[in-house]
Design an enzyme around this catalytic site. Structure first.
Site, short mmCIF file in Angstrom:
data_model
loop_
_atom_site.label_atom_id
_atom_site.label_comp_id
_atom_site.label_asym_id
_atom_site.label_seq_id
_atom_site.Cartn_x
_atom_site.Cartn_y
_atom_site.Cartn_z
N ASP A 135 51.11 12.44 36.63
CA ASP A 135 49.91 11.63 36.84
C ASP A 135 50.13 10.54 37.88
OD1 ASP A 135 47.57 12.00 34.52
OD2 ASP A 135 49.51 12.86 34.03
N GLN A 193 47.24 19.65 24.13
CA GLN A 193 46.78 20.27 25.37
C GLN A 193 47.54 21.55 25.70
OE1 GLN A 193 47.55 16.99 25.02
NE2 GLN A 193 46.29 15.68 26.32
N ASN A 242 54.16 11.05 33.34
CA ASN A 242 53.48 12.28 32.91
C ASN A 242 53.21 12.17 31.41
OD1 ASN A 242 52.47 14.93 33.64
ND2 ASN A 242 54.12 15.77 32.39
N ARG A 284 40.09 16.32 32.30
CA ARG A 284 41.38 15.63 32.26
C ARG A 284 42.31 16.32 33.25
NH1 ARG A 284 43.71 19.54 31.02
NH2 ARG A 284 45.68 18.52 31.45
N GLY A 285 43.49 15.72 33.42
CA GLY A 285 44.39 16.16 34.46
C GLY A 285 44.16 15.31 35.70
#
Length: 355
Positions: A236, A195, A246, A47-48
């Site tokens: 993002d 997260q 985001n 992810r990210g």
């Protein structure tokens, strides 16, 4: 301790550090089928936004290697089908589509399938290398904005786990520390998937950077008590006007920062800037499974059958953003001009002045 590798290519396979198992277990996945990689992206094992783009690029390589034909048109048609599977995994992170477009262009330019397979691997490795270099450049630009002795409030995870290595917002923190500044990080736990608690706190502990974990709802109180110097988050997707998508909860932090007179910084590579969207109104917001909210580690914490809203991201209007840190420099308002200039410089391969 070596650099954290969220995603890597080795021996014909994509290797992922399974982020759903952290911090309790450091488990590496070895993936050789692009469909399994698509599932890993969708399930947040990687992810990210930058890391998703890199993983998807490697996914195209896996797909190309699985297509056993010497006919160029058949190869390209089947590769496009595989690319569509990868593109359908996460709608908000623009780096995913940016990376897939780069890979598609390389495949289309190749004279035959064998040449395409070779060129696609080279391009995926190049995308990965470029991301690490961009992170480090971003860190250098952003470190100048962090005062010595600052306490930085951050949200979600923006470190090496979210990128090809080093990190975006956490990369700025790492660069400030490397420059000799004393920096402490206030880590939002980041509901519903934690997260911040599971990943950011783990990364900062590994780096030896002082960090304090707190519930998301404590941010306003910390600001009011004078315990925050600035807010520093990733992105993002960033629209042409500077609106920032985001992790959900970012918008609330921006509003709180404005109320308390604190700088609100965004750190993201130029590949996260989507100049095709005039504003954040056009950014698609991923809605995830209700079980992510109603359960914690598989244990139900809400009444069965309750209605759930689970948007994974929100959009922070550009008016709340003090500066956007990229590898090409620091963009400041008006973002319509500054982001366009930075992206133009990036496309031309020229350095851009930091603002």
């Amino acid at each position: 301790m070596g650099e954290i590798q969220a995603v890597a290519w080795a021996d014909g396979a994509v290797r992922l550090l399974d982020q759903t198992r952290l911090p309790q277990e450091e488990r590496e996945l070895q993936i050789t089928d692009y469909r399994d990689l698509a599932a890993a992206i969708r399930d947040l094992r990687v992810r990210g936004a930058p890391a998703i783009g890199i993983a998807a690029a490697y996914g195209v390589v896996l797909a190309a290697r699985s297509i056993q034909t010497a006919d160029r048109e058949t190869f390209l048609a089947r590769l496009r089908e595989a690319t569509d599977v990868l593109a359908a995994t996460r709608p908000t992170a623009v780096n995913l589509f940016w990376a897939l477009r780069r890979m598609a262009a390389v495949a289309e330019a190749a004279p035959d399938p064998e040449a395409a397979r070779h060129a696609l691997l080279e391009e995926a490795l190049r995308i990965h290398r470029e991301d690490v270099a961009a992170n480090r450049a971003m860190g250098r630009h952003g470190a100048a904005l962090i005062p010595d002795g600052a306490t930085v409030l951050t949200h979600c995870n923006t470190g090496a786990l979210a990128t090809g290595g080093y990190g975006t917002a956490l990369g700025v923190v790492r660069a400030a520390v490397a420059a000799g500044k004393r920096v402490r990080v206030l880590v939002d736990e980041t509901r519903p998937l934690l997260q911040g608690a599971r990943l950011t706190a783990w990364e900062l502990q590994r780096e030896g950077i002082p960090a304090t974990l707190m519930v998301d709802g404590a941010a306003g109180s910390m600001m009011r008590r004078g315990l925050v110097a600035c807010v520093l988050v990733g992105a993002d997707r960033i629209a042409a006007n500077g609106d920032v998508a985001n992790k959900i909860g970012t918008y609330a932090l921006a509003v709180l920062a404005r109320e308390h007179g604190l700088p609100f910084y965004v750190a993201a590579p130029a590949s996260s800037v989507d100049l095709s969207l005039a504003s954040g109104d056009g950014i698609p917001i991923e809605e995830r499974r209700p079980e992510e909210v109603t359960h914690v580690a598989g244990v139900p914490v809400a009444p069965a059958g309750v209605d759930v809203a689970n948007p994974a991201f929100d959009v922070t209007p550009a008016a709340y953003v003090t500066a956007i840190i990229t590898e090409r420099g620091v963009a400041r308002p008006p973002y319509g001009a500054s982001l366009a200039a930075l992206c133009s410089a990036e496309a031309a391969g020229r350095p851009a002045a930091a603002g």
